[in-house]
Scaffold this motif. Sequence first.
Motif, PDB file in Angstrom:
ATOM      1  N   CYS A  88       0.806  -1.221   0.000  1.00 46.11           N
ATOM      2  CA  CYS A  88       0.000   0.000   0.000  1.00 46.11           C
ATOM      3  C   CYS A  88       0.839   1.272   0.000  1.00 46.11           C
ATOM      4  O   CYS A  88       0.307   2.365   0.173  1.00 46.11           O
ATOM      5  N   CYS A  92      -1.696   6.614  -1.167  1.00 48.95           N
ATOM      6  CA  CYS A  92      -2.077   7.149   0.147  1.00 48.95           C
ATOM      7  C   CYS A  92      -1.335   6.438   1.279  1.00 48.95           C
ATOM      8  O   CYS A  92      -1.964   5.763   2.113  1.00 48.95           O
ATOM      9  N   MET A  95      -2.532   6.541   5.022  1.00 57.15           N
ATOM     10  CA  MET A  95      -3.824   5.995   5.442  1.00 57.15           C
ATOM     11  C   MET A  95      -3.636   4.748   6.292  1.00 57.15           C
ATOM     12  O   MET A  95      -2.807   3.892   5.988  1.00 57.15           O
ATOM     13  N   ARG A  97      -5.165   1.164   8.186  1.00 48.56           N
ATOM     14  CA  ARG A  97      -5.987   0.067   7.674  1.00 48.56           C
ATOM     15  C   ARG A  97      -7.463   0.404   7.788  1.00 48.56           C
ATOM     16  O   ARG A  97      -8.260   0.085   6.894  1.00 48.56           O
ATOM     17  N   ASP A  99      -8.860   3.411   7.698  1.00 47.79           N
ATOM     18  CA  ASP A  99      -9.212   4.382   6.653  1.00 47.79           C
ATOM     19  C   ASP A  99      -9.331   3.696   5.293  1.00 47.79           C
ATOM     20  O   ASP A  99     -10.206   4.044   4.487  1.00 47.79           O
ATOM     21  N   ARG A 100      -8.450   2.737   5.038  1.00 47.97           N
ATOM     22  CA  ARG A 100      -8.502   2.035   3.756  1.00 47.97           C
ATOM     23  C   ARG A 100      -9.783   1.210   3.632  1.00 47.97           C
ATOM     24  O   ARG A 100     -10.390   1.143   2.562  1.00 47.97           O
ATOM     25  N   PHE A 147      -7.279   0.686  -2.827  1.00 41.42           N
ATOM     26  CA  PHE A 147      -7.029   1.223  -1.494  1.00 41.42           C
ATOM     27  C   PHE A 147      -6.606   0.133  -0.520  1.00 41.42           C
ATOM     28  O   PHE A 147      -5.839   0.382   0.409  1.00 41.42           O
ATOM     29  N   LEU A 148      -7.108  -1.064  -0.719  1.00 45.53           N
ATOM     30  CA  LEU A 148      -6.803  -2.152   0.211  1.00 45.53           C
ATOM     31  C   LEU A 148      -5.486  -2.836  -0.115  1.00 45.53           C
ATOM     32  O   LEU A 148      -4.696  -3.146   0.773  1.00 45.53           O
TER      33      LEU A 148
END
Length: 226
Positions: A88, A92, A95, A97, A99-100, A147-148
């Motif tokens: 990740c 971002c 960020m 976990r 927030d993701r 995002f993840l």
Amino acid sequence: PTLFYLTSIRTRSGKVVTQGGVFVSSEKVAEATHSLSKVCATMDTLTKGLTDFKKNAKKQYNKLSGNEESQEEEGLLSGFKDDFGDTCKDICPKMSRRDRLYAVVWCLGIGLALNAVGLVLLAVHNLIGFSVCYSLGSIVSLMSSFFLFGPWYQLKNMFKETRAVATIIMLAMIALTIVAAVVWKNVALCILFVCLQFLACVWYTLSYIPFARRIVGNCLQGMVGM
């Protein structure tokens, strides 16, 4: 500098006890701490290298012995938990976990909302609007995984051998659906591309569920056999 000292203490019984010690400068302490951190980092690197070597050796053994498992049977999160921070870093990085996960839920929600709007447009016989909204919903839903997992990690997963064909067909159908709706304005092609897009998306999603493709394939074979 390092200083050594000796002291002598006479006890009440008359016995003389000698004690010694060492004074170490702060520079020496800092140098020793830095060396220790280097040793710990080296040990972590060696441990990770040995773990990767063990995994690769096991895969090669299974491959040579004919017991190699399909990558889709390893599941979506295989090999991901240990490398969460690394995967990740390219999107971002600040960020957390939590927030993701929120970002993933929001993207999925937006994607499903666009699909719902597309179904509403389909109900009022606006096939072009349905095609565009459905395709945009598919794109947003796919982007949620960025995002993840991070874009690079997810792209590598998408184009693995077990799901590369499904990924290419799905992306091609999404693009062709939008082109057919916006540029060509051909309703028949929109319907065809949306159907193919849906089938490719289902087959692509099943590749992340262990043994799902095998089960579905066996069910289809049974239905055809009947």
